[in-house]
Scaffold this motif. Structure first.
Motif, PDB file in Angstrom:
ATOM      1  N   LEU A 180      37.700 -48.670  23.948  1.00  0.00           N
ATOM      2  CA  LEU A 180      36.471 -48.186  24.582  1.00  0.00           C
ATOM      3  C   LEU A 180      36.016 -46.883  23.933  1.00  0.00           C
ATOM      4  CD1 LEU A 180      34.369 -48.524  26.801  1.00  0.00           C
ATOM      5  CD2 LEU A 180      35.893 -47.287  28.359  1.00  0.00           C
ATOM      6  N   THR A 181      36.952 -46.026  23.582  1.00  0.00           N
ATOM      7  CA  THR A 181      36.614 -44.782  22.891  1.00  0.00           C
ATOM      8  C   THR A 181      35.978 -45.069  21.538  1.00  0.00           C
ATOM      9  OG1 THR A 181      38.439 -43.621  23.971  1.00  0.00           O
ATOM     10  CG2 THR A 181      37.552 -42.631  21.965  1.00  0.00           C
ATOM     11  N   PHE A 182      36.534 -46.019  20.789  1.00  0.00           N
ATOM     12  CA  PHE A 182      35.943 -46.400  19.501  1.00  0.00           C
ATOM     13  C   PHE A 182      34.504 -46.868  19.676  1.00  0.00           C
ATOM     14  CE2 PHE A 182      40.431 -47.550  17.882  1.00  0.00           C
ATOM     15  CZ  PHE A 182      40.577 -46.303  17.293  1.00  0.00           C
ATOM     16  N   MET A 183      34.259 -47.655  20.718  1.00  0.00           N
ATOM     17  CA  MET A 183      32.917 -48.190  20.944  1.00  0.00           C
ATOM     18  C   MET A 183      31.936 -47.088  21.320  1.00  0.00           C
ATOM     19  SD  MET A 183      33.502 -51.915  22.763  1.00  0.00           S
ATOM     20  CE  MET A 183      34.816 -51.483  23.904  1.00  0.00           C
ATOM     21  N   MET A 184      32.398 -46.124  22.090  1.00  0.00           N
ATOM     22  CA  MET A 184      31.528 -45.017  22.498  1.00  0.00           C
ATOM     23  C   MET A 184      31.203 -44.110  21.315  1.00  0.00           C
ATOM     24  SD  MET A 184      33.298 -44.078  26.162  1.00  0.00           S
ATOM     25  CE  MET A 184      32.263 -42.632  26.419  1.00  0.00           C
ATOM     26  N   GLU A 185      32.147 -43.970  20.393  1.00  0.00           N
ATOM     27  CA  GLU A 185      31.932 -43.105  19.235  1.00  0.00           C
ATOM     28  C   GLU A 185      30.928 -43.687  18.259  1.00  0.00           C
ATOM     29  OE1 GLU A 185      35.830 -42.606  17.673  1.00  0.00           O
ATOM     30  OE2 GLU A 185      36.375 -40.967  19.052  1.00  0.00           O
TER      31      GLU A 185
END
Length: 240
Positions: A180-185
């Motif tokens: 999820l962090t990768f997608m938000m970045e």
């Protein structure tokens, strides 16, 4: 070949009945070995970007389905012909339950292979692959140990498999947060990260099925159903 620890199967007056029970156990373990290989190969195809291997896995799904149907038929014939009682009936019923779990593990391998091909077509992303490696190693050990517990009728090992299920759930949740962090970045990561997320979900389900097999091993050996019971109750059953 199945061995015995907590209980003894195959000591009937009828040698034919002994052979039928042994054949049922052996065919179940053969199917278990196949789905173990399917999961291992599916993860390898994903990480190494091997589209040919992924296609081979998808093509073998029908073989897994056929094995499930054959084992179910064999188990039902044993019930009809022999009318087994007590521990023998538990064995046959457990195999019918567990073979369904193995078939679903095969389904999860097919899903992983599908996403391996999808990611290869999109351009591979290593994001999430560390988590895939870690969780796959964990659930593969659970699956192997649950099948080994069945082969040896080892309720204590089955209990250890059940206890690992919570850890896999925690690993899955942590991996999902990382993705999820990768997608938000970077929104460009969303499609590929979602594919990896589905792979992780499939692996988490493999852990669930391994746990189901372990529960049925305890039922076979101890004669008590520990599905949907607190871990403390399962420990009591195994320890008595």
């Amino acid at each position: 070949m199945p061995t015995k620890k907590d209980d003894v199967y195959g000591d009937h007056i009828s040698n034919r009945f002994n052979d039928e029970l042994l054949a049922l156990q052996t065919r179940f373990l053969k199917m278990g070995g196949l789905v173990e290989t399917q999961i291992d190969s599916a993860v390898k195809a994903l990480i190494e970007g091997d589209g040919q291997l992924a296609e081979e896995i998808r093509s073998k799904d029908k073989l897994v389905d056929r094995m499930e149907m054959d084992i179910d038929e064999e188990a039902m014939l044993i019930i009809a012909r022999r009318q087994p009682t007590a521990r023998d009936l538990r064995l046959v019923i457990s195999v019918i339950r567990m073979v369904a779990d193995l078939e679903r593990v095969g389904d999860e391998a097919k899903k992983i292979a599908k996403f391996a091909i999808k990611l290869l077509d999109e351009g591979q992303s290593p994001q999430g692959y560390v988590e895939v490696r870690n969780i796959s190693a964990h659930v593969m050990t659970m699956l192997h140990d649950s099948l080994d517990a069945f082969a040896r009728l080892d309720s204590e090992q089955a209990l250890r498999v059940m206890k690992e299920d919570k850890r896999v759930d925690e690993e899955y949740q942590a991996a999902a947060r990382t993705l999820l962090t990768f997608m938000m970045e970077d929104p460009r990561n969303i499609s590929r990260c979602m594919s990896v997320m589905w792979v992780l979900r499939s692996l988490e389900r493999v852990g669930d099925h391994a746990c189901n097999i372990a529960e049925n091993v305890i039922f076979m050996v101890k004669g008590e159903d520990v599905r949907h019971t607190p871990m403390e109750e399962a420990e009591r059953v195994v320890g008595r």
